[in-house]
Design a protein around this motif. Structure first.
Motif, PDB file in Angstrom:
ATOM      1  N   TYR A   1      15.463  12.537   0.750  1.00 37.29           N
ATOM      2  CA  TYR A   1      14.219  13.058   0.195  1.00 37.29           C
ATOM      3  C   TYR A   1      14.135  12.560  -1.248  1.00 37.29           C
ATOM      4  O   TYR A   1      14.707  13.152  -2.152  1.00 37.29           O
ATOM      5  CB  TYR A   1      14.208  14.589   0.236  1.00 37.29           C
ATOM      6  N   GLU A   2      13.457  11.447  -1.421  1.00 37.44           N
ATOM      7  CA  GLU A   2      13.419  10.817  -2.733  1.00 37.44           C
ATOM      8  C   GLU A   2      12.132  11.201  -3.460  1.00 37.44           C
ATOM      9  O   GLU A   2      11.033  11.050  -2.911  1.00 37.44           O
ATOM     10  CB  GLU A   2      13.482   9.294  -2.563  1.00 37.44           C
ATOM     11  N   VAL A   3      12.304  11.666  -4.680  1.00 38.51           N
ATOM     12  CA  VAL A   3      11.127  12.023  -5.469  1.00 38.51           C
ATOM     13  C   VAL A   3      10.440  10.741  -5.928  1.00 38.51           C
ATOM     14  O   VAL A   3      11.038   9.925  -6.625  1.00 38.51           O
ATOM     15  CB  VAL A   3      11.530  12.871  -6.700  1.00 38.51           C
ATOM     16  N   MET A   4       9.201  10.555  -5.521  1.00 37.56           N
ATOM     17  CA  MET A   4       8.444   9.392  -5.988  1.00 37.56           C
ATOM     18  C   MET A   4       7.795   9.732  -7.315  1.00 37.56           C
ATOM     19  O   MET A   4       7.757   8.919  -8.222  1.00 37.56           O
ATOM     20  CB  MET A   4       7.402   8.988  -4.954  1.00 37.56           C
ATOM     21  N   THR A   5       7.257  10.951  -7.405  1.00 41.81           N
ATOM     22  CA  THR A   5       6.862  11.456  -8.723  1.00 41.81           C
ATOM     23  C   THR A   5       6.834  12.983  -8.693  1.00 41.81           C
ATOM     24  O   THR A   5       6.483  13.593  -7.675  1.00 41.81           O
ATOM     25  CB  THR A   5       5.495  10.924  -9.196  1.00 41.81           C
ATOM     26  N   ASP A   6       7.240  13.566  -9.817  1.00 44.53           N
ATOM     27  CA  ASP A   6       7.038  14.997 -10.036  1.00 44.53           C
ATOM     28  C   ASP A   6       6.472  15.172 -11.446  1.00 44.53           C
ATOM     29  O   ASP A   6       6.631  16.220 -12.051  1.00 44.53           O
ATOM     30  CB  ASP A   6       8.330  15.794  -9.852  1.00 44.53           C
ATOM     31  N   GLN A   7       5.791  14.126 -11.929  1.00 40.15           N
ATOM     32  CA  GLN A   7       5.284  14.136 -13.303  1.00 40.15           C
ATOM     33  C   GLN A   7       3.917  14.805 -13.377  1.00 40.15           C
ATOM     34  O   GLN A   7       2.913  14.213 -13.781  1.00 40.15           O
ATOM     35  CB  GLN A   7       5.233  12.707 -13.853  1.00 40.15           C
TER      36      GLN A   7
ATOM     37  N   ALA B   1       3.012  14.682   0.454  1.00 41.14           N
ATOM     38  CA  ALA B   1       2.579  15.443  -0.720  1.00 41.14           C
ATOM     39  C   ALA B   1       2.946  16.892  -0.447  1.00 41.14           C
ATOM     40  O   ALA B   1       2.436  17.483   0.498  1.00 41.14           O
ATOM     41  CB  ALA B   1       1.072  15.308  -0.900  1.00 41.14           C
ATOM     42  N   HIS B   2       3.855  17.444  -1.225  1.00 40.34           N
ATOM     43  CA  HIS B   2       4.110  18.873  -1.130  1.00 40.34           C
ATOM     44  C   HIS B   2       4.063  19.448  -2.530  1.00 40.34           C
ATOM     45  O   HIS B   2       3.975  18.712  -3.503  1.00 40.34           O
ATOM     46  CB  HIS B   2       5.388  19.195  -0.344  1.00 40.34           C
ATOM     47  N   ARG B   3       4.087  20.782  -2.623  1.00 43.89           N
ATOM     48  CA  ARG B   3       3.785  21.417  -3.908  1.00 43.89           C
ATOM     49  C   ARG B   3       4.498  20.781  -5.098  1.00 43.89           C
ATOM     50  O   ARG B   3       3.862  20.421  -6.073  1.00 43.89           O
ATOM     51  CB  ARG B   3       4.114  22.912  -3.857  1.00 43.89           C
ATOM     52  N   PRO B   4       5.814  20.622  -5.056  1.00 42.95           N
ATOM     53  CA  PRO B   4       6.480  20.177  -6.284  1.00 42.95           C
ATOM     54  C   PRO B   4       6.452  18.677  -6.535  1.00 42.95           C
ATOM     55  O   PRO B   4       6.633  18.266  -7.680  1.00 42.95           O
ATOM     56  CB  PRO B   4       7.923  20.666  -6.099  1.00 42.95           C
ATOM     57  N   GLU B   5       6.281  17.857  -5.492  1.00 46.28           N
ATOM     58  CA  GLU B   5       6.483  16.417  -5.679  1.00 46.28           C
ATOM     59  C   GLU B   5       5.686  15.599  -4.677  1.00 46.28           C
ATOM     60  O   GLU B   5       5.224  16.118  -3.677  1.00 46.28           O
ATOM     61  CB  GLU B   5       7.979  16.057  -5.427  1.00 46.28           C
TER      62      GLU B   5
END
Lengths: 436, 640
Positions: free
Chosen positions: B116-122, B96-100
């Motif tokens: 570094y795969e975005v799992m969610t940034d929603q 868990a980091h700030r953007p995603e």
């Protein structure tokens, strides 16, 4: 100086461009003329005063030591010309004396000029140079000042006197004799911050915010040999941003919030002082120096400079990313918003992944072989006809392997080319050649 | 140590009464990870299946640590203030980091992350520094939950924000102007991002218990009278208003909604951590699981705390269909540092703790807590009975001391639900003990109270009760959050008002030892931020300064005749119930935090004293605001 002048107004940043300076110098001249009699008139009675506190206050307010007399107008005018001559002080410290955030300390309002030892210190570091980490007015700088070998004693005295009495500075004038004496007697080595401050220490009240400091990893980041990828707050980008340093001293900001390259710069080095961000509560926005030579147009982002774009204390934003409808890729029949999917490091270089509907776009950015710009490599899968909106600028030349980039920055990529094509952005007229 | 104890007088007074770590537990230090940015703050901590320790640093670096050989390896870099990590395999992490929420993987087996795969940034980001992204956790089915902090009035929003900006979520001390700030969010195993619960302020720490119940802590502040632990359930609202802007069906501006209406919407905490004595900024929740080798407390929860060198133990039970229960300090001092932010169980069952501070109270580095296998003398469990509480001890108690009702000084109170920062203890009432019964085996003590009041915290600092063998009780401060009674629970009161209790004698400011010092008025010092005011009478000089939140300070230049120990006395007034600590620096060197407890009212001026070391001649003494406002400061006296 002069970069960006009279060009696309959107990119006209106060940093590095100088429409401001032309008028200011005339004002400054008038200010100095007016100021001289004032100093004389007010300083005479001060000398007769017994009350030391008021006397000192007077000195502080009106500047100069009463015995030294007021700055001579011609001297300051000569100093101004020399200061602003090509390749001289102005190249780094800028016409407004504000330096460049993060790398070149300001002269305007600098505590380093102040106090009893200020003038001697200035003479010494101008003649012999200064290299190492220094703190000026509470801010950190890490770049070397080379010894100034072009100016004789008289010219040097004029320049320092000009600096000491411009942009609100009210320090004493420096004489030709003083410079001559320093030149003859000072040690020959380039000063380290410790050495110069040992010889010419600050007055007590300036010590807290001025001096030297322990350099950190960021301060030493120059001429990187491998890409560096940071996620941090960047000015002029959504909070979900990348700052990337490429070998060859090319740097860019890629905005994951809008899935787009924001800007590319080369001069002035990578973002600085981000230690503060990482060791603090995370508030600071990264600073970098100079002006990007390429900045992707965004219909919503008005021509603000980076200081404004770094602001964190706003009641409302300029806009939110759901309003940003000008994703630079246009693909027929695809209306979905782009989504950032992540990145892979290929030889250390980030390859960004974006999805638009069923289509995946990958972008990787590397330094051009001549070191003067960047190559953006795209791959679109499945292959499709698309339009890419680039931003024409007088600062950079934009070409593509997929065809001609039109005057307005439009690149039409045929389906056959979309699986792998490149866009090259090269800085025009780089003032200093980049070192690959 | 002397300086420290005086500086932290308030917390220490309570600490001395209750300390601390039982002798069966020992704390040791783990070497710091070799961050190239020299940070040692630990914001995420877990273990790989192969037993290596994983830590995330605020610099965005992730390191692995081989505990046997004591070697560190850099695994990943370039994350944006990661605040939690899950290990999926030896080469795959979820961060868990700030953007995603990002899956960080080493796909080519070279030991370093390359994907570094975005799992969610929603979810939204206003760019406000306080919008932390806390602790992802994963349930047995593979769903993820993560916690999104609100923005702070210590700063606003950025020029471009990510996600839709909703001005309804913007007003207030802590704000949620972009999507799902102040929410717990679920990322389903199918990749869908959905809001799970609302009303969180600074939810720095999710965790499951062994039954799969999800919990989250929250930090004292606006709408949070004292720090809390919530049992997180879908769709519920836990009290902080800002995130209501993102709750479907919620109309209007959250902050304009009457407190009574909000109070009816909220779900109570299952445990409230009394501010000051128990915890000021609780962190992660970690169950004492099968993996733990940590004494006879299996199934209970550990909760870290920033401001004290403390990890608490939480004992829950289901009453009236909801969980509620007690908290007690557990690992408390004994070498533990402050800022216990992240915890996990090592391969040998010992507890590894990552410490952080982020400019607030706290510390840095990694500590390890080991149990020596012998039973400590502790409260093992607390249960509500129809007449009081049943205390189960780990060992038989000494009957004489345990039966003495004087050793069970119960009191009850509640914290007010309102938009102001924190709350005093409201309607504080001593609760008399009728009788104490002890079981035959000597381990169970039934305390019968004259009265049990639902919806009140019942607190006791157990007196000198020893074990049958004369062993001192490890920890004595127990606070049971009594929401529901076993039977006939009265309707939930709104508790938006009430009578603040008077400050406890123990948090009275230090009396002035010598009033003949030289007075330096605040209004003539170098003031950065605080405004000059004269509203409340009783000040000396021409006024006083009024500290607000943010980057504010006052700096006095004082003259000391000789170098050495001096005492400064600061005259101040503070009407809010909660203390407002200020950072004290002498000659630009930070020496600690002065507590500035409430003076009982804005017109009530009190003195707070602190020892300082000065050099001969001029010295600067600075008070700086922390993340929130400070008191009204009248003057500083230097006692030579």
């Amino acid at each position: 100086m002069g970069r960006g002048k009279g060009k696309d107004p959107e990119w006209q940043s106060r940093m590095g461009s100088c429409p401001f300076c032309a008028n200011a110098s005339e004002e400054m001249r008038r200010f100095l003329v007016l100021r001289n009699p004032l100093v004389r008139e007010r300083s005479y009675p001060l000398r007769t005063m017994k009350n030391r506190t008021i006397g000192l206050l007077g000195l502080f307010l009106f500047g100069g030591s009463p015995g030294q007399g007021a700055p001579d107008e011609d001297l300051l005018e000569q100093g101004k010309i020399l200061y602003n001559s090509a390749g001289s002080c102005v190249a780094c410290h800028m016409e407004d004396g504000k330096g460049q955030p993060g790398s070149i300390p300001p002269l305007a309002g600098s505590d380093w000029l102040k106090g009893d030892s200020g003038a001697q210190r200035t003479i010494a570091l101008t003649l012999r140079g200064l290299a190492g980490p220094i703190k000026v007015n509470g801010k950190r700088y890490y770049s070397a000042m080379p010894p100034q070998l072009l100016f004789d004693d008289k010219k040097m005295a004029a320049i320092i006197s000009y600096v000491n009495n411009t942009w609100g500075n009210k320090e004493r004038v420096v004489t030709e004799d003083e410079v001559a004496k320093a030149r003859a007697t000072l040690p020959q080595d380039v000063y380290t911050p410790d050495a110069i401050l040992k010889t010419f220490p600050f007055d007590k009240k300036y010590r807290g915010k001025n001096g030297t400091f322990e350099p950190t990893f960021d301060d030493l980041l120059t001429n990187v040999t491998e890409p560096i990828v940071y996620r941090t707050f960047m000015p002029g980008a959504s909070p979900a941003a990348f700052a990337v340093a490429l070998p060859g001293n090319q740097y860019f900001c890629w905005d994951a919030g809008e899935c787009r390259l924001r800007y590319v710069w080369t001069k002035g080095g990578f973002i600085r002082g981000n230690q503060v961000h990482w060791s603090s509560n995370g508030k600071p926005v990264a600073e970098f120096n100079g002006v990007p030579y390429y900045r992707a147009r965004s219909s919503l982002l008005k021509p603000e400079d980076y200081e404004v774009l770094a602001a964190t204390n706003r009641r409302e934003p300029f806009y939110d990313t759901t309003q940003a409808s000008d994703f630079p890729f246009e693909i027929k029949g695809v209306s979905e918003r782009p989504r950032f999917r992540g990145y892979r490091l290929v030889d250390g270089f980030p390859e960004f992944r974006i999805s638009v509907g069923e289509i995946e776009i990958r972008e990787s950015i590397r330094t051009t072989s001549d070191g003067l710009g960047v190559v953006r490599s795209f791959s679109v899968s499945p292959a499709t006809d698309l339009t890419l909106r680039l931003t024409p600028t007088d600062e950079a030349r934009i070409t593509s392997s997929a065809g001609r980039v039109s005057e307005d920055g439009t690149l039409r990529v045929a389906r056959a080319d979309s699986a792998a094509f490149e866009v090259t952005i090269v800085e025009k007229n780089p003032a200093t050649p980049a070192t690959p | 140590m002397k300086t420290l104890s005086l500086l932290l007088l308030v917390s220490l007074v309570s600490l001395l009464a209750e300390a601390g770590t039982a002798p069966q537990y020992s704390v040791s230090n783990i070497p710091d990870p070799p961050s190239k940015f020299s940070t040692k703050q630990i914001d995420g901590l877990t273990f790989l299946p192969d037993g290596r320790l994983v830590v995330c640093l605020p610099s965005g670096e992730i390191f692995f640590y081989e505990t046997e050989s004591q070697t560190w390896t850099l695994f990943a870099e370039g994350l944006h203030n990661p605040l939690g990590v899950i290990a999926l395999s030896n080469t795959e992490l979820v961060v868990a980091h700030r953007p995603e929420l990002t899956r960080v993987s080493d796909t080519d087996g070279d030991g370093k992350a390359d994907d570094y795969e975005v799992m969610t940034d929603q979810f939204g980001m206003s760019g406000n520094y306080h919008e932390f992204h806390f602790t992802p956790v994963r349930d047995e089915e593979g769903n993820y939950f993560f916690a999104l902090g609100t923005g702070s009035s210590g700063d606003g929003v950025r020029t471009i924000v990510r996600g839709e900006f909703d001005p309804r979520g913007r007003p207030g001390r802590m704000h949620a102007s972009t999507p799902l700030r102040g929410c717990i969010v679920k990322l389903t195993k199918d990749g869908e991002t959905i809001p799970w619960s609302y009303g969180h302020r600074t939810p720095n720490g999710l965790g499951f218990d062994l039954e799969g119940n999800l919990f989250v802590t929250d930090n004292q502040g606006d709408w949070v009278g004292s720090s809390k632990l919530f049992h997180v359930k879908k769709g519920r609202f836990y009290g902080h208003v800002a995130s209501l802007a993102w709750k479907e069906g919620f109309e209007g501006t959250p902050l304009d909604t009457p407190a009574e209406e909000l109070a009816r919407l909220r779900t109570r905490a299952c445990v409230v951590f009394p501010h000051g004595s128990m915890a000021n900024s609780p962190t992660q929740v970690l169950a004492i699981s099968e993996k733990a080798n940590f004494g006879p407390f299996k199934g209970q929860l550990l909760v870290g705390e920033m401001n004290k060198p403390r990890i608490m133990r939480v004992m829950l039970e289901e009453i009236g269909g909801e969980l509620q229960g007690a908290c007690i300090p557990f690992i408390d001092g004994g070498g533990l540092r402050t800022g216990a932010n992240r915890m996990d169980w090592g391969a040998d069952g010992s507890l590894y703790v990552g410490h952080t501070r982020h400019t607030w109270a706290g510390n840095e580095g990694i500590t390890r807590v080991e149990w020596n296998g012998e039973i400590p003398f502790e409260v093992q469990n607390v249960n509500l009975t129809s007449t009081g509480f049943r205390f189960t001890f780990t060992k038989p108690v000494d009957v004489g001391s345990a039966k003495d009702v004087k050793n069970w000084p119960f009191k009850r109170y509640y914290y007010r639900y309102h938009k102001s920062y924190g709350s005093p203890q409201m309607d504080l009432t001593p609760v008399a003990v009728e009788s104490v019964e002890i079981s035959e085996d000597g381990k169970v003590v039934e305390v019968h109270l004259e009265e049990l009041a639902a919806w009140h915290i019942h607190e006791v600092t157990i007196g000198k009760v020893t074990s049958r063998d004369g062993e001192a009780l490890g920890n004595r401060l127990v606070a049971y959050t009594l929401n529901r009674l076993l039977d006939n629970t009265p309707p939930e009161p709104l508790q938006v008002g009430g009578t603040p209790s008077k400050p406890k004698p123990s948090i009275k400011p230090v009396p002035v030892k010598n009033s003949r010092g030289t007075v330096y008025e605040a209004e003539t010092a170098k003031v950065k931020g605080p405004s000059l005011d004269t509203k409340y009478a009783g000040f000396s000089g021409t006024g006083y300064i009024d500290f607000g939140p943010g980057n504010q300070s006052v700096t006095w230049t004082v003259k000391a005749a000789k170098a050495g120990d001096h005492e400064i006395v600061i005259r101040y007034a503070l009407g809010d119930g909660a203390g407002r600590p200020l950072r004290l620096s002498v000659n630009d060197r930070e020496i600690g935090t002065l507590p500035f407890p409430s003076t009982g009212g804005w017109p009530d001026w009190k003195d707070l004293s602190s020892p300082v070391k000065l050099k001969a001649g001029e010295n600067t003494i600075r008070l700086e605001a922390l993340d929130r406002s400070g008191a009204n400061i009248d003057h500083l006296q230097l006692v030579e």
